[in-house]
Write an enzyme that holds these catalytic residues in place. Structure first.
Site, PDB file in Angstrom:
ATOM      1  N   LYS A  97      35.573  33.733  49.202  1.00  0.00           N
ATOM      2  CA  LYS A  97      36.109  32.915  48.118  1.00  0.00           C
ATOM      3  C   LYS A  97      35.175  31.740  47.788  1.00  0.00           C
ATOM      4  O   LYS A  97      35.095  31.318  46.641  1.00  0.00           O
ATOM      5  CB  LYS A  97      37.497  32.378  48.504  1.00  0.00           C
ATOM      6  N   GLU A 112      40.609  23.618  48.244  1.00  0.00           N
ATOM      7  CA  GLU A 112      40.611  23.502  46.786  1.00  0.00           C
ATOM      8  C   GLU A 112      41.843  22.699  46.373  1.00  0.00           C
ATOM      9  O   GLU A 112      42.799  22.578  47.150  1.00  0.00           O
ATOM     10  CB  GLU A 112      40.620  24.876  46.115  1.00  0.00           C
ATOM     11  N   HIS A 133      52.780  31.590  50.152  1.00  0.00           N
ATOM     12  CA  HIS A 133      51.588  31.966  49.393  1.00  0.00           C
ATOM     13  C   HIS A 133      51.347  33.467  49.428  1.00  0.00           C
ATOM     14  O   HIS A 133      50.244  33.929  49.140  1.00  0.00           O
ATOM     15  CB  HIS A 133      50.344  31.219  49.901  1.00  0.00           C
ATOM     16  N   GLU A 184      41.726  36.935  39.915  1.00  0.00           N
ATOM     17  CA  GLU A 184      42.937  36.134  39.975  1.00  0.00           C
ATOM     18  C   GLU A 184      42.705  34.733  39.411  1.00  0.00           C
ATOM     19  O   GLU A 184      41.645  34.137  39.623  1.00  0.00           O
ATOM     20  CB  GLU A 184      43.440  36.037  41.412  1.00  0.00           C
ATOM     21  N   GLU A 211      39.858  33.753  42.608  1.00  0.00           N
ATOM     22  CA  GLU A 211      39.061  34.656  43.429  1.00  0.00           C
ATOM     23  C   GLU A 211      39.023  36.023  42.775  1.00  0.00           C
ATOM     24  O   GLU A 211      39.794  36.304  41.847  1.00  0.00           O
ATOM     25  CB  GLU A 211      39.664  34.777  44.834  1.00  0.00           C
ATOM     26  N   ASN A 224      39.402  39.903  44.112  1.00  0.00           N
ATOM     27  CA  ASN A 224      39.679  40.803  45.222  1.00  0.00           C
ATOM     28  C   ASN A 224      38.944  42.114  44.972  1.00  0.00           C
ATOM     29  O   ASN A 224      39.252  42.850  44.023  1.00  0.00           O
ATOM     30  CB  ASN A 224      41.168  41.058  45.365  1.00  0.00           C
ATOM     31  N   ARG A 278      38.950  45.097  45.881  1.00  0.00           N
ATOM     32  CA  ARG A 278      39.712  46.194  46.472  1.00  0.00           C
ATOM     33  C   ARG A 278      40.913  46.464  45.589  1.00  0.00           C
ATOM     34  O   ARG A 278      41.127  45.805  44.579  1.00  0.00           O
ATOM     35  CB  ARG A 278      40.193  45.800  47.873  1.00  0.00           C
TER      36      ARG A 278
END
Length: 666
Positions: A116, A185, A220, A260, A273, A275, A277
C-alpha cells in the site's frame, strides 16, 4: 491451454474457483492444512495435497510447499484466490519459475501495487511519517502494507496510543500475511468505501466494470457490498473509472483486480489501494455484468484477448457476508459444528455457475439464472460457501461461513430479496451475524442509500437488541419439547411446568384442551408437535419450526426470523469453582503474547491488557478485571487454549470472567 489448476487457498474461494474449473473442463487440486483435512474444498477437488501444520505461516503462507504440491499433483497452473499469498510477488515468480501458469497479474504489477505504501507513491501520494504526526493529524488509520480484510488495521484517536497500535497492527499483519510492515494515513470520518473492478488482458485492453459500495464494515472488514454504488454522480463515476484504468495501465496489469477509493462527505475521491487479486465481493459485479470473473482470469492467463469493451451492466446486486460471530459481544468469533446451512430461493452452492455470460434475466424475461441453470419463478439468489452441513468451524481461519448474493432489476428489489433469503435461511450451529444482516438491510439509512463506514459504530446497539420474536420462539421451543416428552394431562390444578431458554422462562399447563400459557395471555396455542408449533399471536396464526442438535441450543425458524436459544438446564450442574479474579479464555485460540514485565506478584490495574489471544486470524486483548496483584499467570505464548481455560488470576478482583476488548475496535 490450462488443464489442471491448483488453488493456493482454502474455504469459500477455493470452492468458488473449483466451480468454474469444473464448468470449463479443467481439473482441480486443493492444498490443505491439518486443520482443513476434512474441509469442503478438499472434498470437492479432484486431488489434494497436505501442508503439514495448522498455522497459516506453516501452511498456506509456505509458497515453496505449494509449488511442490502443484508439481506433485500434475497441475499446470496456480490460482491464488484472495488473502494468504495472493499478493506476494515472490510467490508468483516461484510459480512461473517452476514452469506453471500464474493466474494473476505480473509479479512487477504485484510489487508496484500490493504494498500500500508503494501504491500510494505511484498514485501521487505518500504515507504519513509516525515521527512527525501531531494532534492536528488525528484521527489516523494504521494499515498493513501487504494485505487487507481489516487485518493489521487500527484507528488512532490519541497520540499516546499510537506506538501500541503500530505494534499490535504489525504483529497481526505478520501473522496474517507474513509481512509486518504497516503505515499511517488520515482517517476520514463518515467516508464511503467505493471500488472499481478492473479486468485487463496482455494486449492493452482494460475494462472498468462499474462500481461497488463496501461502506458497511465492522473492524474495517466489509460486511455488506453492492453494485453499482448507489447515488454517485455520473461525473464522479467517470473519474473513478478513469483513475482505475490509469492505475492498471501504469503497472502493466493483467487479469482481475480492484482499485479502492474513499469518498469524503464532500464527494472527493481519495485513492486507497489496488488489490492485485480477486475480491471477496466479486459476485455482485458478476451478477450485474453477467460474466464469470474466474473464467475470465483463466482465459487471460491462457493468452486470450478481451473484447474492446465490457458488456453493459444490468440491474443491481447486493452481497452479505455470513459470519460465525456474535455482534452483540464485540463481534466475538464463534466455533462449533454447522448443523444446517440452507438459503431460501437458492440452488445448491456446489452447482456450477455460468462461465460465459448473459446477465440474469429480469423477472418478465424467459428465466432467472442461478447456479448455472435456468430456473423459472425463483428469485436470483446465490450462495458461495466453504462449508456444508456437518462441517466444523474452527479457530484457525476467518469466521466467514458464506456469502449470500441477490440480484434484481432495481436496488430496492435486490435488497428486499436478500433480506428475505437471509430471514428464511436455516443456519444451525454457532451464533452468527444473520439477524444483524437482516436488520442492516432493512435499516432506513441503508434502504435510503445513506452509506458510510461509521454505520455500525452508530447503529450496532439498536441492531443487536432482542426483539419480541425471541419470546415467541422460546414459547415454541418449550412447547415442542413438552410435546416430545408429553404425558397424561392432570385433572387437578397443579403448578405450571417451567422451561428456560436464554433470558426467557416459559410457564405452561397441559389441560384437557391442550397447552395453556400462564404468562402470555395474548398468545394462544393452536397446534404443537415435537418439531412444529403454531401460535396465534394477537389474532394472527404464525408457524415455528423447532430443531435441536444436542449442542446446548434449540433452533427456531419462522417466516419472521430465526433464533438460536441456549437451553438452560432444569437443575444447575456442579462446576469446578474458580478463584475470584480468574481470567478465563472467552474463546478458543492461541496465546500470542503476554503483557511486558508480567509475572506473579506484579501489581496490575483495572483494564490493563494482560494477554493477547489470536482466534480466527484476529487478535483479542484480555484485560484485567480489576486492580490487584497478579497471583497466577498460566498464559504462555504459543499455547492453544479452549473456552474457559484459566489464563491468569488477579487477587481481589470481583469479576470472574475475562473482559475482552476487540483489537480492531475504533
Amino acid at each position: 491451454m490450462i488443464t489442471s489448476v491448483l488453488v493456493a487457498n482454502r474455504g469459500e474461494i477455493a470452492c468458488r474457483v473449483f466451480r468454474t474449473c469444473r464448468e470449463l473442463g479443467v481439473s482441480t487440486v486443493a492444498v490443505y492444512s491439518d486443520a482443513d483435512a476434512s474441509a469442503l474444498h478438499v472434498r470437492e477437488a479432484d486431488a489434494a495435497v497436505r501442508l503439514p501444520g495448522a498455522a497459516p505461516a506453516d501452511t498456506y503462507l509456505r509458497g515453496d510447499l505449494i509449488v511442490k504440491a502443484a508439481l506433485a499433483a500434475g497441475a499446470d497452473a496456480v490460482h491464488p484466490g484472495y488473502g494468504f499469498l495472493s499478493e506476494n510477488a515472490e510467490f508468483a515468480r516461484a510459480v512461473m519459475d517452476a514452469g506453471l501458469v500464474w493466474i494473476g497479474p505480473p509479479p512487477s504489477a504485484i510489487e508496484a501495487m500490493a504494498s500500500k505504501t508503494r501504491a500510494k507513491q505511484l498514485m501521487g501520494g505518500a504515507p504519513l511519517d509516525p515521527s512527525t504526526v501531531t494532534d492536528a493529524d488525528l484521527p489516523l488509520l494504521v494499515k498493513a502494507a501487504a494485505g487487507g480484510g481489516g487485518r493489521g488495521m487500527r484507528v488512532v484517536r490519541e497520540l499516546a496510543s499510537l506506538a501500541a497500535e503500530l505494534e499490535t497492527a504489525g504483529s497481526e499483519a505478520a501473522s496474517a500475511f507474513g509481512d509486518g510492515e504497516v503505515f499511517l494515513e488520515p482517517y476520514i470520518e463518515r467516508g464511503r468505501h467505493v471500488e472499481v473492478q478492473v479486468l485487463a488482458d496482455a494486449y492493452g485492453t482494460v475494462w472498468a466494470l462499474g462500481t461497488r459500495d463496501c461502506s458497511l464494515q465492522r473492524r474495517h472488514q466489509k460486511v455488506i457490498e453492492e453494485s453499482p454504488a448507489p447515488g454517485l454522480p455520473d461525473a464522479l463515476v467517470a473519474t473513478l473509472h478513469e483513475s482505475a484504468v490509469t492505475a492498471a495501465r501504469a503497472v502493466g496489469y493483467r487479469g482481475a483486480g480492484t482499485v479502492e477509493f474513499l469518498i469524503s462527505p464532500e464527494g472527493r475521491a481519495h485513492f486507497l489501494e489496488m488489490n492485485t487479486r480477486l475480491q471477496v465481493e466479486h459476485p455482485v459485479t458478476e451478477a450485474v455484468f453477467g460474466i464469470d470473473l474466474v473464467a475470465q482470469q483463466l482465459r487471460v492467463a491462457e493468452g486470450e484477448a478481451l473484447p474492446p469493451g465490457p458488456p453493459p451492466g444490468r440491474g443491481h446486486a447486493v452481497e452479505a457476508r455470513l459470519y460465525a460471530e456474535d455482534p452483540s459481544k464485540g463481534w466475538r468469533p464463534q466455533t462449533g459444528v454447522l448443523h444446517a446451512l440452507e438459503v431460501s430461493g437458492c440452488l445448491p452452492a456446489h452447482r456450477p455457475m455460468s462461465a460465459g455470460g448473459g446477465s440474469p434475466q429480469a423477472p418478465d424475461g424467459p428465466a432467472l439464472r442461478a447456479g448455472g441453470e435456468a430456473v423459472h419463478g425463483l428469485p436470483w439468489v446465490r450462495v458461495d460457501t466453504g462449508y456444508a452441513a456437518g462441517d466444523s468451524i474452527g479457530v484457525h481461519y476467518d469466521p466467514m461461513i458464506a456469502k449470500v448474493i441477490a440480484w434484481a432489476p432495481t436496488r430496492d428489489q435486490a435488497v428486499r430479496r436478500l433480506a428475505h433469503a437471509l430471514r428464511r435461511a436455516r443456519v444451525h450451529g454457532p451464533v452468527t451475524n444473520r439477524a444483524l444482516l437482516v436488520r442492516s438491510l432493512e435499516h432506513p439509512e441503508f434502504t435510503g442509500a445513506q452509506l458510510d463506514t461509521g454505520f455500525y459504530e452508530r447503529n450496532l446497539d439498536a441492531l443487536t437488541l432482542p426483539g419480541d420474536g425471541e419470546r415467541y420462539a422460546a414459547i415454541a421451543a418449550a412447547l415442542a419439547d413438552a410435546a416430545a416428552r408429553r404425558g397424561a394431562w392432570r385433572n387437578l390444578h397443579s403448578q405450571p411446568q417451567v422451561k428456560a431458554y436464554g433470558a426467557h422462562e416459559v410457564r405452561y399447563r397441559l389441560t384437557r384442551d391442550g397447552f395453556l400459557l400462564v404468562d402470555d395471555p395474548g398468545v394462544r396455542v393452536v397446534h404443537v408437535t415435537p418439531h412444529r408449533v403454531r401460535l396465534e399471536i394477537d389474532g394472527v396464526v404464525r408457524p415455528f419450526d423447532v430443531t435441536g442438535h444436542g449442542d446446548g441450543f434449540v433452533h427456531v425458524d419462522s417466516p419472521a426470523g430465526a433464533y438460536a436459544l441456549p437451553v438452560r438446564p432444569r437443575f444447575t450442574e456442579p462446576r469446578e469453582r474458580t478463584r475470584p479474579g480468574s481470567l478465563l479464555a472467552p474463546m478458543p485460540g492461541t496465546v500470542v503474547r503476554v503483557g511486558e514485565g508480567l509475572a506473579e506478584g506484579v501489581r496490575v490495574t483495572q483494564g490493563q491488557p494482560l494477554v493477547w489471544l489470536e482466534a480466527m486470524k484476529m487478535e483479542h486483548r484480555i484485560l484485567s478485571p480489576a486492580s490487584g496483584t497478579l497471583t497466577a499467570l498460566h498464559a504462555v505464548p504459543g499455547r492453544q487454549v479452549e473456552v474457559g481455560t484459566l489464563l491468569a488470576v488477579v487477587q481481589n478482583a470481583d469479576v470472574h470472567n475475562a473482559d475482552v476488548q476487540e483489537e480492531r475496535e475504533a
